[in-house]
Structure formats: structure tokens, C-alpha cells
Design a protein around this motif. Structure first.
Motif, short mmCIF file in Angstrom:
data_model
loop_
_atom_site.label_atom_id
_atom_site.label_comp_id
_atom_site.label_asym_id
_atom_site.label_seq_id
_atom_site.Cartn_x
_atom_site.Cartn_y
_atom_site.Cartn_z
N ILE A 38 0.90 -1.15 0.00
CA ILE A 38 0.00 0.00 0.00
C ILE A 38 0.94 1.20 0.00
N ALA A 39 1.06 1.87 -1.13
CA ALA A 39 2.00 2.99 -1.27
C ALA A 39 1.32 4.28 -0.84
N VAL A 40 2.06 5.11 -0.13
CA VAL A 40 1.57 6.42 0.28
C VAL A 40 2.61 7.44 -0.16
N GLY A 41 2.18 8.44 -0.92
CA GLY A 41 3.11 9.45 -1.37
C GLY A 41 2.58 10.85 -1.14
N HIS A 42 3.48 11.71 -0.67
CA HIS A 42 3.12 13.11 -0.46
C HIS A 42 3.79 13.97 -1.53
N SER A 43 3.04 14.84 -2.19
CA SER A 43 3.57 15.83 -3.12
C SER A 43 4.43 15.17 -4.20
N LEU A 44 5.71 15.51 -4.27
CA LEU A 44 6.60 14.91 -5.27
C LEU A 44 6.68 13.40 -5.08
N GLY A 45 6.57 12.94 -3.85
CA GLY A 45 6.58 11.49 -3.59
C GLY A 45 5.40 10.79 -4.24
N ARG A 58 -0.39 -2.27 -4.79
CA ARG A 58 -1.80 -2.68 -4.96
C ARG A 58 -2.73 -1.49 -4.85
N ARG A 59 -2.37 -0.58 -3.95
CA ARG A 59 -3.15 0.64 -3.79
C ARG A 59 -2.19 1.80 -3.57
N LEU A 60 -2.53 2.96 -4.12
CA LEU A 60 -1.71 4.16 -3.98
C LEU A 60 -2.54 5.25 -3.32
N LEU A 61 -2.02 5.78 -2.23
CA LEU A 61 -2.69 6.85 -1.50
C LEU A 61 -1.88 8.13 -1.68
N LEU A 62 -2.50 9.14 -2.24
CA LEU A 62 -1.83 10.41 -2.52
C LEU A 62 -2.24 11.45 -1.47
N ILE A 63 -1.25 12.10 -0.88
CA ILE A 63 -1.51 13.19 0.06
C ILE A 63 -0.90 14.46 -0.52
N THR A 129 9.47 17.74 -15.14
CA THR A 129 9.39 16.74 -16.21
C THR A 129 8.51 15.52 -15.92
N TRP A 130 8.39 15.10 -14.69
CA TRP A 130 7.64 13.87 -14.42
C TRP A 130 6.16 14.06 -14.76
N ASP A 131 5.58 13.03 -15.36
CA ASP A 131 4.17 13.09 -15.77
C ASP A 131 3.56 11.71 -15.61
N GLY A 132 2.73 11.54 -14.60
CA GLY A 132 2.12 10.25 -14.31
C GLY A 132 0.66 10.17 -14.67
N ARG A 133 0.21 11.02 -15.58
CA ARG A 133 -1.23 11.02 -15.90
C ARG A 133 -1.69 9.70 -16.51
N GLY A 134 -0.84 9.06 -17.29
CA GLY A 134 -1.22 7.79 -17.90
C GLY A 134 -1.49 6.72 -16.87
N VAL A 135 -0.58 6.57 -15.90
CA VAL A 135 -0.76 5.58 -14.84
C VAL A 135 -1.97 5.94 -13.99
N LEU A 136 -2.15 7.22 -13.72
CA LEU A 136 -3.30 7.66 -12.93
C LEU A 136 -4.61 7.22 -13.60
N ARG A 137 -4.70 7.43 -14.90
CA ARG A 137 -5.92 7.03 -15.62
C ARG A 137 -6.08 5.52 -15.64
N GLU A 138 -4.99 4.80 -15.93
CA GLU A 138 -5.05 3.34 -16.05
C GLU A 138 -5.42 2.67 -14.73
N ARG A 139 -4.99 3.25 -13.63
CA ARG A 139 -5.18 2.60 -12.33
C ARG A 139 -6.05 3.43 -11.39
N ALA A 140 -6.94 4.23 -11.96
CA ALA A 140 -7.78 5.13 -11.15
C ALA A 140 -8.53 4.39 -10.04
N GLY A 141 -8.95 3.17 -10.30
CA GLY A 141 -9.69 2.42 -9.29
C GLY A 141 -8.86 1.99 -8.10
N ASP A 142 -7.52 2.05 -8.23
CA ASP A 142 -6.63 1.63 -7.15
C ASP A 142 -6.03 2.82 -6.39
N ILE A 143 -6.47 4.02 -6.71
CA ILE A 143 -5.85 5.22 -6.16
C ILE A 143 -6.86 6.02 -5.34
N ARG A 144 -6.41 6.52 -4.20
CA ARG A 144 -7.20 7.41 -3.35
C ARG A 144 -6.38 8.67 -3.10
#
Length: 198
Positions: A38-45, A58-63, A129-144
Motif C-alpha cells: 500500500i503505497a503512500v506518497g506526499h507531493s513529489l513522492g 496494490r493501492r496508492l494513496l496520494l496526500i 518533467t515527471w508526468d504520471g497522468r497515464g498511470v493515474l488514468r489506467e489505475r484510477a480504481g486503485d488510487i485514493r
């Protein structure tokens, strides 16, 4: 900076932390084969988990997170590239001053003694430069996501637009000032992680 949040998590969790090496040695989380992450990332993380992580989650939590930091023709509102370019240029000349000003603007405490200017400059490059929009869309159901209503770096409008592909119930807003929600509201962050991780 995660210590207060960690104290609010169930003892059943084994917690590993990522360190970009801005104020000490870089470190990546150590994950055993077959472990559920269960990944948790803040800002740049948060952006790192979407763009750079070699660790399957399995799940990504964005703060206070985002898939991309700077604005493009098809990504707005976000930070204007010229603002970040100006910060990068000034940082190259006055790193201590820029760091102190940025942390104050974020609502974060003063930086620890000693910092790695080269690593921090690289961090500014990553923001450009980093751009994670593709992964965000592909795995939207696994992200909070959890954002602050009064975040000076990633305003609520930017958060809502950047994370619009997530299910409506997947995004929470906390009425907290500042960009470093994990420090300003560790109890809120810890409770939210416990509720949404499953």
C-alpha cells in the motif's frame, strides 16, 4: 516528516519509507517478494509512485499529490512552467534562501541542518518533467487522494482537476492550512490511511 503519521498507524503494518536524499542518504523502500504494497506518497513522492517506482503497488494513496506539477496545453490549472523555471534559476544562485522561503510558504518548519543542493536541484528538475497522468488514468480504481482546502502549492482547484479521473468518493478534502498535511494534520492523515487502504 512521516514520524507523526507512522505513530497513528496500526502496529500490524510494516512501514518502509522513501527518502530522496535532500537532507540525508537516499533510500528506497525494501519490499519482499510477494508482499502486498500500500503505497503512500506526499507531493513529489506521490508523483514518484506514479512515474518512477520500480515497486509494484496494490493501492496508492496520494496526500497533497499530483500526477504532474506544471501546466501544459491539456493540463490546467497547475503551476506555470515559468514560475518553476525562475525558482530553478534562483536556487542555483541562492539555494539556502530559496529553500527557506519555499518551506515557509509551504507551512513547513525550517529545514534540518545541512542539505544536498544537487539533489534538491534534481528534485526541481523532476517537478518540471515527471508526468504520471497515464498511470493515474489506467489505475484510477486503485488510487485514493487526500488534499487540503488551503494548500498554497497544490490548491484545491488544481487537485480536483488533476485527479478528476478518480471516482468521486476516492478524493477527500481536509480543511487544513499548508502543503505538508502529514505534519499539519498527522491525525487526519493517519486515520485516512487506515480507512482507505483496504
Amino acid at each position: 516528516v512521516w514520524n507523526e503519521v507512522r505513530t497513528r498507524l496500526s502496529a500490524a503494518h510494516r512501514v518502509e519509507t522513501l527518502d530522496f536524499g535532500f537532507f540525508g542518504a537516499p533510500r528506497q523502500p525494501k519490499v519482499g517478494a510477494g508482499e502486498t504494497v500500500i503505497a503512500v506518497g506526499h507531493s513529489l513522492g506521490a508523483c514518484w509512485w506514479l512515474t518512477q517506482s520500480p515497486i509494484p503497488w496494490r493501492r496508492l494513496l496520494l496526500i497533497n499529490g499530483f500526477p504532474r506539477f506544471t501546466e501544459t496545453a491539456d493540463y490546467a490549472p497547475a503551476v506555470a512552467p515559468r514560475v518553476l523555471a525562475r525558482m530553478r534559476k534562483t536556487f542555483a544562485q541562492q539555494p539556502a534562501e530559496v529553500l527557506a522561503e519555499f518551506r515557509a510558504f509551504c507551512g513547513a518548519p525550517a529545514a534540518p541542518a545541512g542539505f544536498d543542493a544537487e539533489r534538491l536541484a534534481a528534485g526541481l528538475d523532476w517537478l518540471a518533467t515527471w508526468d504520471g497522468r497515464g498511470v493515474l488514468r489506467e489505475r484510477a480504481g486503485d488510487i485514493r487522494a487526500l488534499a487540503g482546502n488551503n494548500d498554497p502549492i497544490v490548491p484545491a482547484g488544481m487537485s480536483r482537476a488533476a485527479l478528476a479521473c478518480l471516482p468521486p468518493a476516492a478524493m477527500g478534502l481536509a480543511d487544513v492550512d499548508g502543503h505538508v498535511l502529514k505534519l499539519a494534520a498527522s491525525e487526519i492523515c493517519g486515520g485516512w490511511i487506515e480507512r482507505v487502504e483496504e
